[in-house]
Design an enzyme around this catalytic site. Structure first.
Site, PDB file in Angstrom:
ATOM      1  N   HIS A  82     -32.264 -43.456 -13.241  1.00  0.00           N
ATOM      2  CA  HIS A  82     -31.479 -44.674 -13.442  1.00  0.00           C
ATOM      3  C   HIS A  82     -30.135 -44.621 -12.708  1.00  0.00           C
ATOM      4  O   HIS A  82     -29.105 -44.981 -13.270  1.00  0.00           O
ATOM      5  CB  HIS A  82     -31.264 -44.894 -14.943  1.00  0.00           C
ATOM      6  CG  HIS A  82     -31.128 -46.335 -15.312  1.00  0.00           C
ATOM      7  ND1 HIS A  82     -30.243 -47.182 -14.686  1.00  0.00           N
ATOM      8  CD2 HIS A  82     -31.786 -47.088 -16.236  1.00  0.00           C
ATOM      9  CE1 HIS A  82     -30.335 -48.385 -15.226  1.00  0.00           C
ATOM     10  NE2 HIS A  82     -31.292 -48.366 -16.165  1.00  0.00           N
ATOM     11  N   SER A  83     -30.152 -44.174 -11.464  1.00  0.00           N
ATOM     12  CA  SER A  83     -28.902 -44.141 -10.689  1.00  0.00           C
ATOM     13  C   SER A  83     -28.445 -45.544 -10.313  1.00  0.00           C
ATOM     14  O   SER A  83     -29.259 -46.431 -10.036  1.00  0.00           O
ATOM     15  CB  SER A  83     -29.099 -43.304  -9.413  1.00  0.00           C
ATOM     16  OG  SER A  83     -29.304 -41.956  -9.749  1.00  0.00           O
TER      17      SER A  83
END
Lengths: 665, 665
Positions: free
Chosen positions: A509-510
């Site tokens: 989930h960057s």
């Protein structure tokens, strides 16, 4: 919960002992790391899939040592800490004073069971085969310190018969764990024949020097008793079990050797045979102090009393040594791989290439930093502790066991209904309140290739955590090359999982921003598709696909105030639980008028969430600070039976996927 | 200035070594005081009349030890610190770890000369006479720790040939310094025949137990080698000199013994002969571990190489032991005598009797506190450091070398003019800027009688200090009884003083108040006389006597605002430099309507200063907080030739005087 304390557990023999122990006991490790690397412990954790609390403590620091005893209920100690080669004073300080300090702390905590790592060096020039009855007459400072400690343990028992103390007189430990993940760090042992041969084999050393061929043996080189380090480690467990079983105090010595003698030239020839080639060597004069022809253990006592006998051959040891050395040519010490922090809660590993670097933390397997030409392109926190903030919008995190939302936690497997723990109002988001993002991962195992470096982490998500069934072991490999970070997920139910089937959908989930701007507006984007999954006001998927047209994201567009938080679908007929062998599809490209950096995302996954970061309000960031692009299985695949084959994992199967974050600059 | 560091210098052998060393070297002592008393060091200072810096340091505290090495330029170490009887672990920690720590600190300060106090115990059961070539095979934990340290020293030298290390294998040290001021503290050694006999002699023990009379000796009791501790101490100096003289590094062991064997019963009979009576004894079975028949040193090596041979007989040792034991029946440890503070700058000794107690400090021999029924009656400071305040009006201080004022510092001896350093405007007050009141005194030697306790201090005022000629040794004895403090002064020029004549007039400058009131008004007083010495505006004596009449102080009067600061004369025809044998004259009595305490001052001196404390302005006090009454020789006796016989002290003569501060309550 009681623990075995292992001193020197990051060392060569120590790490193998900790690995063997971990299968049966809870283990705490203390090590000064003066001559060893914490990576040995993290590698054992990775292998054992078990937390091993670690403390960087010098045994002479009684206060620090006491704190470990205060914090953990220690039942017994396996004491391997010590130096082998140093000035006499440093040897005595570390080996003798250090042990006295340890024994004082043990006494004050009423811990009176100890297995001490002594050495065949206590015998000096004894005549072989050497039994435990042989005269103790060490000739080296190392051997003297071991003999002094044996004497102290013996006196201690005579003075207080509650003590149970074993002294293991170890002969020549060789080899490595067959995993190749732990072994003898070659920096620490410049003088042993096998590690030297291994270095010659991989080319970091020219040749083997054999010191003297004028001994009275069949080939003129001296005879030693080589014993596989895994056998040695098992000997420690056997001695510990013996002490535990004894119904009275005792002090006793046991030899740990193979009982067989091998000359240096024998070893050389065996090595050449296993390696498949003859390596260069030369015979040079003996060194001062070299005069013992033969040292072979009489192992009868250990066999009879401990039920222990060395099982593994020298050939096996050589194979395992070559495996370890080939995988870790520089041992645990590699220049472009850094760890900092407190070894447990705060480890960050940074891999750097010119113009590109990425950092991953053990906490949540979180990608905490990516820099392109020195410019950070990731939303992150300065301090790992901040990742625990309730306002953290999953910055860089590993998301699992099931990405995205489950309505009221509901999911189904083979038509059977389950409920996961909820954490976003009535619903479950990104795996629940104790999701992968909030866990410490084991490892990493760093592998340094010619063109990239990979960091491999492991996380064992236990049956029932967040309401998901089955013990799920996930291995995540982050491979950093000169311009990209590739993430590979691999997950499977463990062989001893009580449940035979579960659901999995993992992603990263960057949040990215190509410029240091306050928000991502003006970023120029292109998605692989405008097919997206419709959802309701609570962002719960309705299960229907539509085309997004404002703007048409499948055509290049400049981000204005558009709010996007949808699952886009690139494969409407996905098959298989392991997508890793599928071709990588480019699913997003991003540029920005104020930078030359181009960002492309590739994946083997059928869909991806694209989110413009609206509503973020956390330490250092306001709304829309970055966009996330998270490839995974369809949102709601665990909820809708029609898509469940994407996420249903049965025992024996392997879940897999790949994501590549690539930068042109 | 370079120093010899002595570890364990407060111990039995250690204190005798320090005493012998002090004659030739500067000495610093470190000792943990775990099993010894600082008094041993203060007694050696008293005997040697030499400052011996002391630090309470456990050798395992490397930081504290390092600070000593940082502060003093240490050239060599004599290492006696260690325990003899304790649990094995404590023995190893103190003797082995402690030595390793010491050697590390020495190495880091480039100090590489050490004389180590080993023991005949390293020989275990060797056959006598035992030479240094005999096998090292200790059977006791104590002996083992000594052998380990010898091994470390040997290895250290082999590894770095700059080291000069001596191991002294001491046999059975006995006796004490003939002064009776240092000796073996009986609390520390419950198992040795001679201290036990001495305790039987003084009645603190019933009888001697002889463990076994079935050895194959002439009387059935085992043979040991007893050597006078003063001889042993000289052996340490001989070994140190040997190391200093050597032009290369070395490691070498030497036996320190008499070379003669004596049985336990022989010792018993010798003791009875010296003591003049037969003491009770019984023969009991051997203790476990008692099995060595004979331990006698072969002392050839020490004789040949060190030029050392034991000189003193066992009879002499017994005499010296009896002297020590009789003078110090409880060793250094006495309940009603306390010392606190940092052993150097902040020692206060309090002696308590029911309702009465007095405290004296080493600094200035200052009487810092007198309490009557728990009420302080002395002006003082809480903190000894405050006695250094420039505003301190000589609270409780010893005043010397010459009390009161010398005009412009002038004084004369045999018609010859001298000038002392000035410290009150153009004049010299109370001995000058570095007077006795600003010096640290040696001692005290505490002597505990049936009805009183005395504290004896020594101060050596060097030739030229404050401008006074000759090395003057002053001994001050404070004797505290149930209701009085007596002060006795004794002073003489030392035999090696370059000057043969000097001036002396000593007193104590305590300020008294019988109530806790702000000032002394209302005190009811009576002086022995109203004859006083007239003085000018600068308070300098004019040399003429008058009668004080306002009020007539020779009649009881109540103190109002009267200002008095005069020398009153009780003997107008004084003779002799030593007044101690003269009858004590009561010179002042004081009472107060708000207390029942009566205060009387007695002295052997011809005059006294009476001062109502006007103008005092110092920490905690304003004007007239107490009155001082200080007996001494006539004010100006050193200035006016007509009175000079009172204060002129020639070499060979002894100055003396007595003061008694007595309280009825």
């Amino acid at each position: 919960m009681s623990y075995i304390l292992v001193t020197g557990g990051a060392g060569y023999v120590g790490s193998h002992v900790v690995l063997e122990l971990s299968a049966k006991y809870n283990v705490v490790v203390v090590d000064s790391l003066v001559n060893s690397s914490y990576d040995a412990v993290s590698h054992v954790e990775f292998l054992a899939k078990k937390k091993i609390p670690f403390f960087k403590v010098d045994l002479n620091d009684a206060d620090a040592l006491s704190e470990v005893f205060d914090q953990y209920q220690i039942s017994s100690v396996i004491h391997l800490a010590g130096l082998k080669e140093d000035s006499p004073l440093d040897l005595y300080e570390n080996n003798v004073s250090g042990t006295i300090s340890l024994l004082k702390v043990m006494t004050s905590h009423n811990v009176k069971t100890i297995v001490f790592s002594s050495s065949a060096a206590v015998y000096g020039d004894a005549t072989t085969p050497i039994s435990e009855e042989s005269l103790v007459a060490p000739t080296t400072a190392d051997g003297k310190t071991k003999a002094v400690v044996e004497d102290i343990l013996h006196d201690l028992y005579l003075n207080d018969p509650q003590w149970k103390a074993a002294a293991l007189r170890v002969f020549n430990p060789v080899g490595a764990d067959p995993s190749g993940l732990i072994g003898e760090d070659p920096l620490g042992v410049p003088n042993h024949v096998l590690p030297i041969l291994a270095q010659v084999y991989i080319g970091t050393r020219d040749k083997l020097s054999i010191f003297g061929n004028d001994y009275s043996t069949h080939d003129g080189t001296p005879i030693r008793d080589y014993v596989h380090v895994t056998d040695v480690a098992k000997g420690y467990l056997a001695a510990l079990a013996y002490l535990h079983k004894a119904d009275h105090g005792l002090y006793r010595e046991w030899n740990l050797g193979s009982g067989k003698g091998t000359t240096v030239l024998d070893i050389y020839h065996l090595f050449s045979k296993v390696a498949g080639k003859d390596l260069p060597y030369e015979v040079v004069p003996r060194r001062s102090g070299d005069h013992v022809t033969s040292l072979i253990a009489n192992t009868e006592r250990a066999t009879k009393e401990l039920g222990w006998t060395a099982q593994l051959s020298i050939e096996q040891a050589i194979k395992d040594l070559l495996n370890w050395t080939t995988k870790n040519p520089s041992g645990y010490h590699v220049d472009n791989y850094f760890s900092n922090g407190d070894y447990e809660a705060n480890r960050i590993h940074t891999v750097k290439y010119p113009g590109f670097q990425a950092s991953v933390a053990n906490y949540g397997g979180t990608v905490v930093d990516i820099q392109v030409n020195g410019i950070p392109v990731l939303c992150n926190y300065k301090d790992l502790q901040d990742y625990k903030l309730p306002t953290n919008p999953f910055f860089g995190a590993t998301v699992g066991r099931v990405s995205e939302r489950l309505p009221e936690g509901h999911f189904q497997i083979n038509g059977k209904q389950f409920v996961a723990d909820v954490n976003e109002g009535p619903n479950t988001l990104h795996g629940g309140p104790k999701g992968f993002n909030r866990q410490y991962f084991f490892g990493p195992i760093a592998t340094h290739g010619a063109e990239n470096t990979s960091l491999k982490f492991a996380y064992l998500d236990k049956d029932g955590n967040n309401g998901f069934p089955g013990d799920l072991l996930t291995i995540i490999t982050y491979t950093i090359s000169s311009n990209a970070l590739e993430i590979e997920y691999e997950a499977s139910l463990t062989p001893d999982s009580k449940e035979d089937v579960t659901v999995v959908s993992l992603t990263n989930h960057s949040y990215f921003h190509l410029t240091p701007d306050k928000n991502i507006n003006d970023t120029r984007l292109l998605l692989a598709t405008n097919r997206y999954m419709d959802c309701d006001a609570a962002k719960l998927t309705t299960g229907t696909l539509n085309n997004w047209t404002d703007p048409d994201v499948s055509k290049p567009f400049t981000l204005g105030d558009h709010v996007l938080d949808y699952c886009f679908v690139v494969d409407e007929h996905p098959t298989g639980i392991d997508t890793r062998s599928l071709p990588l599809k480019k699913i997003l490209q991003a540029t920005h008028p104020r930078t030359s950096t181009k960002f492309n995302v590739f994946t083997t996954e059928p869909s991806f969430e694209f989110f413009t970061g609206d509503g973020i309000e956390t330490k250092g960031y306001g709304s829309r600070p970055g966009f996330s692009v998270s490839p995974f299985r369809y949102t709601g695949a665990a909820y809708f039976e029609k898509w469940s084959n994407q996420v249903t994992l049965r025992k024996g199967e392997v879940y897999g996927s790949r994501i590549v974050y690539a930068f042109d600059f």
